[in-house]
Design a protein around this motif. Structure first.
Motif, PDB file in Angstrom:
ATOM      1  N   TRP A 150      11.758  45.470-114.364  1.00  0.00           N
ATOM      2  CA  TRP A 150      12.377  44.664-115.415  1.00  0.00           C
ATOM      3  C   TRP A 150      13.061  43.428-114.864  1.00  0.00           C
ATOM      4  O   TRP A 150      13.080  42.373-115.513  1.00  0.00           O
ATOM      5  N   TYR A 151      13.625  43.520-113.644  1.00  0.00           N
ATOM      6  CA  TYR A 151      14.364  42.385-113.092  1.00  0.00           C
ATOM      7  C   TYR A 151      13.422  41.244-112.698  1.00  0.00           C
ATOM      8  O   TYR A 151      13.812  40.075-112.730  1.00  0.00           O
ATOM      9  N   LEU A 152      12.188  41.549-112.325  1.00  0.00           N
ATOM     10  CA  LEU A 152      11.210  40.498-112.064  1.00  0.00           C
ATOM     11  C   LEU A 152      10.659  39.936-113.370  1.00  0.00           C
ATOM     12  O   LEU A 152      10.472  38.726-113.507  1.00  0.00           O
ATOM     13  N   GLU A 153      10.403  40.814-114.314  1.00  0.00           N
ATOM     14  CA  GLU A 153       9.888  40.372-115.614  1.00  0.00           C
ATOM     15  C   GLU A 153      10.879  39.445-116.304  1.00  0.00           C
ATOM     16  O   GLU A 153      10.488  38.454-116.933  1.00  0.00           O
ATOM     17  N   MET A 154      12.153  39.730-116.169  1.00  0.00           N
ATOM     18  CA  MET A 154      13.184  38.915-116.798  1.00  0.00           C
ATOM     19  C   MET A 154      13.142  37.477-116.288  1.00  0.00           C
ATOM     20  O   MET A 154      13.391  36.524-117.036  1.00  0.00           O
ATOM     21  N   LEU A 155      12.807  37.289-115.011  1.00  0.00           N
ATOM     22  CA  LEU A 155      12.781  35.954-114.420  1.00  0.00           C
ATOM     23  C   LEU A 155      11.610  35.115-114.919  1.00  0.00           C
ATOM     24  O   LEU A 155      11.594  33.899-114.717  1.00  0.00           O
ATOM     25  N   THR A 156      10.620  35.744-115.545  1.00  0.00           N
ATOM     26  CA  THR A 156       9.451  35.006-116.024  1.00  0.00           C
ATOM     27  C   THR A 156       9.613  34.532-117.465  1.00  0.00           C
ATOM     28  O   THR A 156       8.745  33.826-117.972  1.00  0.00           O
ATOM     29  N   LYS A 157      10.687  34.940-118.114  1.00  0.00           N
ATOM     30  CA  LYS A 157      10.899  34.574-119.513  1.00  0.00           C
ATOM     31  C   LYS A 157      12.079  33.610-119.617  1.00  0.00           C
ATOM     32  O   LYS A 157      13.161  33.889-119.089  1.00  0.00           O
ATOM     33  N   THR A 158      11.849  32.500-120.307  1.00  0.00           N
ATOM     34  CA  THR A 158      12.873  31.461-120.382  1.00  0.00           C
ATOM     35  C   THR A 158      12.989  30.931-121.800  1.00  0.00           C
ATOM     36  O   THR A 158      12.023  30.369-122.326  1.00  0.00           O
ATOM     37  N   PRO A 159      14.140  31.076-122.456  1.00  0.00           N
ATOM     38  CA  PRO A 159      14.332  30.431-123.760  1.00  0.00           C
ATOM     39  C   PRO A 159      14.402  28.920-123.574  1.00  0.00           C
ATOM     40  O   PRO A 159      14.916  28.433-122.560  1.00  0.00           O
ATOM     41  N   TRP A 160      13.913  28.167-124.535  1.00  0.00           N
ATOM     42  CA  TRP A 160      13.792  26.717-124.369  1.00  0.00           C
ATOM     43  C   TRP A 160      15.132  26.045-124.104  1.00  0.00           C
ATOM     44  O   TRP A 160      15.216  25.069-123.349  1.00  0.00           O
ATOM     45  N   TRP A 161      16.211  26.554-124.707  1.00  0.00           N
ATOM     46  CA  TRP A 161      17.512  25.892-124.594  1.00  0.00           C
ATOM     47  C   TRP A 161      18.118  26.019-123.200  1.00  0.00           C
ATOM     48  O   TRP A 161      19.023  25.262-122.833  1.00  0.00           O
ATOM     49  N   LEU A 162      17.632  26.964-122.398  1.00  0.00           N
ATOM     50  CA  LEU A 162      18.171  27.125-121.050  1.00  0.00           C
ATOM     51  C   LEU A 162      17.792  25.951-120.152  1.00  0.00           C
ATOM     52  O   LEU A 162      18.539  25.595-119.231  1.00  0.00           O
ATOM     53  N   VAL A 163      16.649  25.333-120.422  1.00  0.00           N
ATOM     54  CA  VAL A 163      16.168  24.232-119.583  1.00  0.00           C
ATOM     55  C   VAL A 163      17.100  23.021-119.645  1.00  0.00           C
ATOM     56  O   VAL A 163      17.536  22.527-118.598  1.00  0.00           O
ATOM     57  N   PRO A 164      17.455  22.488-120.828  1.00  0.00           N
ATOM     58  CA  PRO A 164      18.400  21.360-120.833  1.00  0.00           C
ATOM     59  C   PRO A 164      19.790  21.735-120.329  1.00  0.00           C
ATOM     60  O   PRO A 164      20.461  20.917-119.689  1.00  0.00           O
ATOM     61  N   ILE A 165      20.231  22.962-120.592  1.00  0.00           N
ATOM     62  CA  ILE A 165      21.542  23.386-120.094  1.00  0.00           C
ATOM     63  C   ILE A 165      21.579  23.342-118.569  1.00  0.00           C
ATOM     64  O   ILE A 165      22.586  22.945-117.958  1.00  0.00           O
ATOM     65  N   PHE A 166      20.486  23.721-117.938  1.00  0.00           N
ATOM     66  CA  PHE A 166      20.427  23.739-116.480  1.00  0.00           C
ATOM     67  C   PHE A 166      20.232  22.342-115.900  1.00  0.00           C
ATOM     68  O   PHE A 166      20.915  21.956-114.936  1.00  0.00           O
ATOM     69  N   TRP A 167      19.308  21.551-116.467  1.00  0.00           N
ATOM     70  CA  TRP A 167      18.885  20.319-115.811  1.00  0.00           C
ATOM     71  C   TRP A 167      19.710  19.088-116.167  1.00  0.00           C
ATOM     72  O   TRP A 167      19.798  18.164-115.349  1.00  0.00           O
ATOM     73  N   ILE A 168      20.307  19.016-117.331  1.00  0.00           N
ATOM     74  CA  ILE A 168      21.072  17.812-117.691  1.00  0.00           C
ATOM     75  C   ILE A 168      22.226  17.559-116.716  1.00  0.00           C
ATOM     76  O   ILE A 168      22.410  16.421-116.243  1.00  0.00           O
ATOM     77  N   PRO A 169      23.034  18.571-116.356  1.00  0.00           N
ATOM     78  CA  PRO A 169      24.076  18.309-115.341  1.00  0.00           C
ATOM     79  C   PRO A 169      23.501  17.863-113.996  1.00  0.00           C
ATOM     80  O   PRO A 169      24.099  17.026-113.305  1.00  0.00           O
ATOM     81  N   VAL A 170      22.353  18.404-113.612  1.00  0.00           N
ATOM     82  CA  VAL A 170      21.723  18.009-112.347  1.00  0.00           C
ATOM     83  C   VAL A 170      21.295  16.548-112.402  1.00  0.00           C
ATOM     84  O   VAL A 170      21.510  15.780-111.448  1.00  0.00           O
ATOM     85  N   ILE A 171      20.703  16.141-113.516  1.00  0.00           N
ATOM     86  CA  ILE A 171      20.259  14.755-113.686  1.00  0.00           C
ATOM     87  C   ILE A 171      21.447  13.800-113.601  1.00  0.00           C
ATOM     88  O   ILE A 171      21.403  12.774-112.903  1.00  0.00           O
ATOM     89  N   ILE A 172      22.525  14.145-114.290  1.00  0.00           N
ATOM     90  CA  ILE A 172      23.728  13.299-114.275  1.00  0.00           C
ATOM     91  C   ILE A 172      24.328  13.244-112.874  1.00  0.00           C
ATOM     92  O   ILE A 172      24.734  12.174-112.394  1.00  0.00           O
ATOM     93  N   ARG A 173      24.365  14.375-112.207  1.00  0.00           N
ATOM     94  CA  ARG A 173      24.957  14.437-110.865  1.00  0.00           C
ATOM     95  C   ARG A 173      24.220  13.529-109.882  1.00  0.00           C
ATOM     96  O   ARG A 173      24.849  12.808-109.093  1.00  0.00           O
ATOM     97  N   PHE A 174      22.905  13.531-109.910  1.00  0.00           N
ATOM     98  CA  PHE A 174      22.137  12.732-108.959  1.00  0.00           C
ATOM     99  C   PHE A 174      22.216  11.239-109.257  1.00  0.00           C
ATOM    100  O   PHE A 174      22.126  10.415-108.344  1.00  0.00           O
ATOM    101  N   ALA A 175      22.383  10.870-110.509  1.00  0.00           N
ATOM    102  CA  ALA A 175      22.385   9.446-110.862  1.00  0.00           C
ATOM    103  C   ALA A 175      23.785   8.849-110.931  1.00  0.00           C
ATOM    104  O   ALA A 175      23.939   7.625-110.846  1.00  0.00           O
TER     105      ALA A 175
END
Length: 350
Positions: A150-175
């Motif tokens: 189950w712990y590997l299967e969980m890593l293969t499933k991603t709700p769409w809203w998790l992507v902007p939550i994760f990447w927007i701070p990274v984008i701002i940080r680098f720029a």
């Protein structure tokens, strides 16, 4: 749009001599939900054959919604939409059958007996390498378990809203640092903006190249089990189960690893690599959100409607064309563009 009389009545249609429940498919239908108007509890054969020919992949997917003949939802009386007689006296149903044979749109024999859908799929890919490429491009609409634990299967499933939550701070940080230091210098700020936009353009190129030459690597009947398993894990599963809402965006953890592997070699050649990376990640974020929306959104803007149709053509008809998702730019450059026919009406998906 017809609505079922009961909550469990479904959306039952007849095609040739079989019945199908399209209630779970209506909002996913590549041709739009409005093309199904008036078909609930009706025979759709004549209308189906008047429509543009359906691909083999679409016909294969259709079997997912077949209902058994003893299903109580099947109407006992003749469908209210009767086939009309044509001028030569031949029933339109017979003409539809002839057209279907001519267009090679028979329902394919199922290949799903090759795997056990109740078990983890990834370990099974090694057993079907000889016919893997054919199998993976025959879509189904059912739950898929990739890993056993189950712990590997969980890593293969991603709700769409998790992507902007994760990447927007990274984008701002680098720029942020470069933008902050150049804020009062218009020429320097223009350069930073230019590098950011270059990063966005760079992403569109990476999107195309990864999709075409990595995700769609050419597989043969003698391809080894490792290459088939790798292909299924990174992209094949999306073509096999294209409507899985939890596997339409890229998981952040492997995405971060991939971004790191691409960034460090390029950082030695790029000017202001952090700003370029920020732009590339912004392009990626738009791509992932666009990809999810193309599968589950109900666009009204003409361009987005076009891209939704374009992407569905890639899934169900032209798997070797149409690699651009956020933009068809590189499809035009490399001559892999899909040319869509013009529609007389606006498609809707809700």
């Amino acid at each position: 749009m017809d609505t079922p009389k009961g909550s469990d009545a479904g959306f039952i249609v007849k095609y040739r001599q079989e019945y199908y429940d399209l209630s779970e498919f209506m909002h996913k239908h590549p041709g739009g939900i409005n093309t199904l108007n008036g078909l609930n509890q009706a025979d759709m054969t004549a209308r189906f054959m008047k429509a543009p020919p359906h691909s083999d992949a679409a016909m294969y997917l259709m079997k997912e919604y077949k209902v058994k003949s003893e299903d109580p939802r099947i109407p006992m009386t003749k469908p209210r939409h009767q086939a009309r007689r044509i001028d030569n006296g031949q029933d339109s149903q017979e003409r539809s059958n002839e057209s279907e044979d001519k267009n090679n749109n028979q329902l394919d024999e199922s290949m799903e007996h090759l795997v056990d859908w109740s078990k983890a799929m990834l370990p099974q890919i090694a057993n079907i390498t000889k016919c893997y490429d054919e199998w993976v491009h025959k879509p189904v609409d059912r739950p898929l378990r990739l890993f056993g634990p189950w712990y590997l299967e969980m890593l293969t499933k991603t709700p769409w809203w998790l992507v902007p939550i994760f990447w927007i701070p990274v984008i701002i940080r680098f720029a942020w640092e470069d933008i902050h230091t150049s804020w009062n210098d218009k020429s320097q700020l223009a350069c930073v903006t230019g590098y950011f936009l270059f990063g966005v353009l760079l992403w569109t190129f990476l999107e195309y190249t990864l999709h075409r030459w990595v995700f769609h690597i050419k597989l043969k009947c003698n391809s080894g089990p490792w290459i088939c398993t790798f292909h299924f894990m990174i992209h094949g599963l999306h073509h096999k189960v294209p409507f899985d809402p939890m596997r339409l965006v890229f998981p952040p953890l492997p995405g971060a690893i991939l971004a790191t592997l691409i960034y460090y070699p390029l950082s030695y050649f790029l000017i202001q690599p952090r700003v370029v990376l920020s732009g590339a990640l912004a392009g990626y974020l738009c791509y992932d959100m666009m990809h999810y929306y193309l599968h589950y959104g109900n666009p009204s803007f003409r361009h987005i409607v076009h891209m939704k149709r374009y992407h569905y053509q890639h899934h169900f008809t032209h798997q070797d064309l149409g690699y651009g998702i956020s933009s068809p730019l590189w499809d035009v450059v490399f001559k892999t563009r899909i040319h869509l026919r013009k529609l007389k009406y606006q498609l809707r998906w809700s």
